[in-house]
Design a protein around this motif. Structure first.
Motif, PDB file in Angstrom:
ATOM      1  N   LEU A  10       0.871  -1.176   0.000  1.00  9.00           N
ATOM      2  CA  LEU A  10       0.000   0.000   0.000  1.00  9.00           C
ATOM      3  C   LEU A  10       0.908   1.226   0.000  1.00  9.00           C
ATOM      4  CD1 LEU A  10      -2.485  -1.260   2.724  1.00  9.00           C
ATOM      5  CD2 LEU A  10      -2.841  -1.256   0.242  1.00  9.00           C
ATOM      6  N   ARG A  11       1.154   1.775  -1.173  1.00  5.27           N
ATOM      7  CA  ARG A  11       2.099   2.890  -1.314  1.00  5.27           C
ATOM      8  C   ARG A  11       1.336   4.204  -1.383  1.00  5.27           C
ATOM      9  NH1 ARG A  11       5.876  -0.373  -5.378  1.00  5.27           N
ATOM     10  NH2 ARG A  11       6.794  -1.651  -3.780  1.00  5.27           N
ATOM     11  N   PHE A  12       1.828   5.189  -0.651  1.00  6.65           N
ATOM     12  CA  PHE A  12       1.167   6.481  -0.639  1.00  6.65           C
ATOM     13  C   PHE A  12       0.996   7.020  -2.056  1.00  6.65           C
ATOM     14  CE2 PHE A  12       2.492   6.792   3.907  1.00  6.65           C
ATOM     15  CZ  PHE A  12       1.207   6.856   4.417  1.00  6.65           C
TER      16      PHE A  12
ATOM     17  N   SER B 237      -9.036   6.216  10.882  1.00  6.27           N
ATOM     18  CA  SER B 237      -9.814   5.307  11.746  1.00  6.27           C
ATOM     19  C   SER B 237     -10.466   4.200  10.922  1.00  6.27           C
ATOM     20  CB  SER B 237     -10.847   6.069  12.571  1.00  6.27           C
ATOM     21  OG  SER B 237     -11.832   6.645  11.743  1.00  6.27           O
ATOM     22  N   GLY B 238     -10.978   4.531   9.742  1.00  9.40           N
ATOM     23  CA  GLY B 238     -11.550   3.499   8.875  1.00  9.40           C
ATOM     24  C   GLY B 238     -10.506   2.518   8.388  1.00  9.40           C
ATOM     25  N   HIS B 239      -9.323   3.019   8.092  1.00  6.86           N
ATOM     26  CA  HIS B 239      -8.217   2.152   7.661  1.00  6.86           C
ATOM     27  C   HIS B 239      -7.806   1.210   8.797  1.00  6.86           C
ATOM     28  CE1 HIS B 239      -4.500   0.922   5.707  1.00  6.86           C
ATOM     29  NE2 HIS B 239      -3.796   1.378   6.733  1.00  6.86           N
ATOM     30  N   GLN B 240      -7.730   1.736  10.009  1.00  9.06           N
ATOM     31  CA  GLN B 240      -7.378   0.894  11.164  1.00  9.06           C
ATOM     32  C   GLN B 240      -8.445  -0.160  11.420  1.00  9.06           C
ATOM     33  OE1 GLN B 240      -6.695   4.048  14.017  1.00  9.06           O
ATOM     34  NE2 GLN B 240      -4.483   3.995  13.660  1.00  9.06           N
ATOM     35  N   GLU B 241      -9.719   0.188  11.256  1.00  8.39           N
ATOM     36  CA  GLU B 241     -10.803  -0.798  11.394  1.00  8.39           C
ATOM     37  C   GLU B 241     -10.678  -1.873  10.327  1.00  8.39           C
ATOM     38  OE1 GLU B 241     -14.448   1.431  11.271  1.00  8.39           O
ATOM     39  OE2 GLU B 241     -13.952   2.503  13.130  1.00  8.39           O
ATOM     40  N   TRP B 242     -10.306  -1.476   9.111  1.00 13.54           N
ATOM     41  CA  TRP B 242     -10.112  -2.432   8.020  1.00 13.54           C
ATOM     42  C   TRP B 242      -8.984  -3.409   8.373  1.00 13.54           C
ATOM     43  CZ3 TRP B 242      -5.771  -2.845   4.746  1.00 13.54           C
ATOM     44  CH2 TRP B 242      -5.936  -3.662   3.622  1.00 13.54           C
ATOM     45  N   ILE B 243      -7.897  -2.897   8.947  1.00 17.94           N
ATOM     46  CA  ILE B 243      -6.790  -3.760   9.373  1.00 17.94           C
ATOM     47  C   ILE B 243      -7.256  -4.723  10.453  1.00 17.94           C
ATOM     48  CG2 ILE B 243      -4.579  -3.790  10.608  1.00 17.94           C
ATOM     49  CD1 ILE B 243      -3.901  -1.144   9.126  1.00 17.94           C
ATOM     50  N   GLU B 244      -7.951  -4.225  11.460  1.00 18.56           N
ATOM     51  CA  GLU B 244      -8.434  -5.077  12.558  1.00 18.56           C
ATOM     52  C   GLU B 244      -9.346  -6.180  12.034  1.00 18.56           C
ATOM     53  OE1 GLU B 244      -7.532  -5.357  15.756  1.00 18.56           O
ATOM     54  OE2 GLU B 244      -6.011  -3.886  15.203  1.00 18.56           O
ATOM     55  N   ARG B 245     -10.222  -5.836  11.082  1.00 17.56           N
ATOM     56  CA  ARG B 245     -11.126  -6.836  10.504  1.00 17.56           C
ATOM     57  C   ARG B 245     -10.324  -7.934   9.809  1.00 17.56           C
ATOM     58  NH1 ARG B 245     -14.285  -3.325   8.757  1.00 17.56           N
ATOM     59  NH2 ARG B 245     -13.505  -3.062   6.644  1.00 17.56           N
ATOM     60  N   GLY B 246      -9.282  -7.543   9.071  1.00 18.65           N
ATOM     61  CA  GLY B 246      -8.441  -8.536   8.389  1.00 18.65           C
ATOM     62  C   GLY B 246      -7.711  -9.437   9.362  1.00 18.65           C
ATOM     63  N   LEU B 247      -7.235  -8.863  10.471  1.00 17.73           N
ATOM     64  CA  LEU B 247      -6.570  -9.667  11.505  1.00 17.73           C
ATOM     65  C   LEU B 247      -7.575 -10.571  12.211  1.00 17.73           C
ATOM     66  CD1 LEU B 247      -4.240  -6.894  12.965  1.00 17.73           C
ATOM     67  CD2 LEU B 247      -3.483  -8.935  11.736  1.00 17.73           C
TER      68      LEU B 247
ATOM     69  N   PRO C 202      11.166   4.299   4.403  1.00 19.25           N
ATOM     70  CA  PRO C 202      10.862   5.313   5.405  1.00 19.25           C
ATOM     71  C   PRO C 202       9.596   6.086   5.034  1.00 19.25           C
ATOM     72  CG  PRO C 202      12.525   6.191   3.923  1.00 19.25           C
ATOM     73  CD  PRO C 202      12.150   4.804   3.422  1.00 19.25           C
ATOM     74  N   GLY C 203       8.500   5.780   5.638  1.00 19.37           N
ATOM     75  CA  GLY C 203       7.253   6.510   5.450  1.00 19.37           C
ATOM     76  C   GLY C 203       6.664   6.443   4.053  1.00 19.37           C
ATOM     77  N   LEU C 204       6.812   5.286   3.407  1.00 17.61           N
ATOM     78  CA  LEU C 204       6.345   5.145   2.026  1.00 17.61           C
ATOM     79  C   LEU C 204       4.951   4.552   1.915  1.00 17.61           C
ATOM     80  CD1 LEU C 204       9.675   3.865   0.443  1.00 17.61           C
ATOM     81  CD2 LEU C 204       8.779   6.203   0.492  1.00 17.61           C
ATOM     82  N   GLY C 205       4.431   4.013   3.018  1.00 17.10           N
ATOM     83  CA  GLY C 205       3.121   3.376   2.991  1.00 17.10           C
ATOM     84  C   GLY C 205       3.103   2.194   3.939  1.00 17.10           C
ATOM     85  N   GLY C 206       2.378   1.145   3.535  1.00 11.82           N
ATOM     86  CA  GLY C 206       2.263  -0.019   4.397  1.00 11.82           C
ATOM     87  C   GLY C 206       2.290  -1.304   3.599  1.00 11.82           C
TER      88      GLY C 206
ATOM     89  N   VAL D 274      -3.629   5.631  -0.832  1.00  8.25           N
ATOM     90  CA  VAL D 274      -2.593   4.685  -1.248  1.00  8.25           C
ATOM     91  C   VAL D 274      -3.027   3.995  -2.530  1.00  8.25           C
ATOM     92  CG1 VAL D 274      -1.790   4.210   1.114  1.00  8.25           C
ATOM     93  CG2 VAL D 274      -3.535   2.736   0.083  1.00  8.25           C
ATOM     94  N   THR D 275      -2.052   3.484  -3.247  1.00 11.04           N
ATOM     95  CA  THR D 275      -2.323   2.558  -4.337  1.00 11.04           C
ATOM     96  C   THR D 275      -1.937   1.173  -3.833  1.00 11.04           C
ATOM     97  OG1 THR D 275      -0.125   2.861  -5.286  1.00 11.04           O
ATOM     98  CG2 THR D 275      -1.894   4.246  -6.159  1.00 11.04           C
TER      99      THR D 275
END
Length: 94
Positions: A6-8, A20-30, A43-47, A74-75
């Motif tokens: 996931l690149r900026f 917050s929506g992105h973090q919820e999406w991560i939690e759902r996947g976990l 360094p700070g390029l995305g995830g 992100v793309t």
């Protein structure tokens, strides 16, 4: 097994509004057991996400539901990996 990069993108400045929506999406996947590892591309390029136990089509659908992807913060690039060998601690991936 998949690696999702996931690149900026051009709308990077909107990250705070969709965090917050992105973090919820991560939690759902976990919670669903699809995401095994989530972290930053330095360094700070995305995830990046390590995903397992899903199909490419299902993962593509899931990735499109990420607010960061939907809002062009992100793309996303999905790389499919066919594991051949692994350390015994990661044997469940084979």
């Amino acid at each position: 097994m998949f690696v999702v990069l996931l690149r900026f993108a051009e709308n990077k400045d909107a990250a705070g509004r969709h965090l917050s929506g992105h973090q919820e999406w991560i939690e759902r996947g976990l919670d669903d057991g699809v995401f095994l590892l989530v972290g930053s591309i330095l360094p700070g390029l995305g995830g990046a996400v390590l995903a397992h136990g899903t199909s490419l089509a299902e993962l593509e659908k899931r990735v499109k539901e990420d607010p960061f992807v939907a809002e062009n913060v992100v793309t996303a690039e999905i790389i499919e990996i066919a594991p051949g060998r692994a350390d015994e601690r990661l044997g469940f991936l084979l």
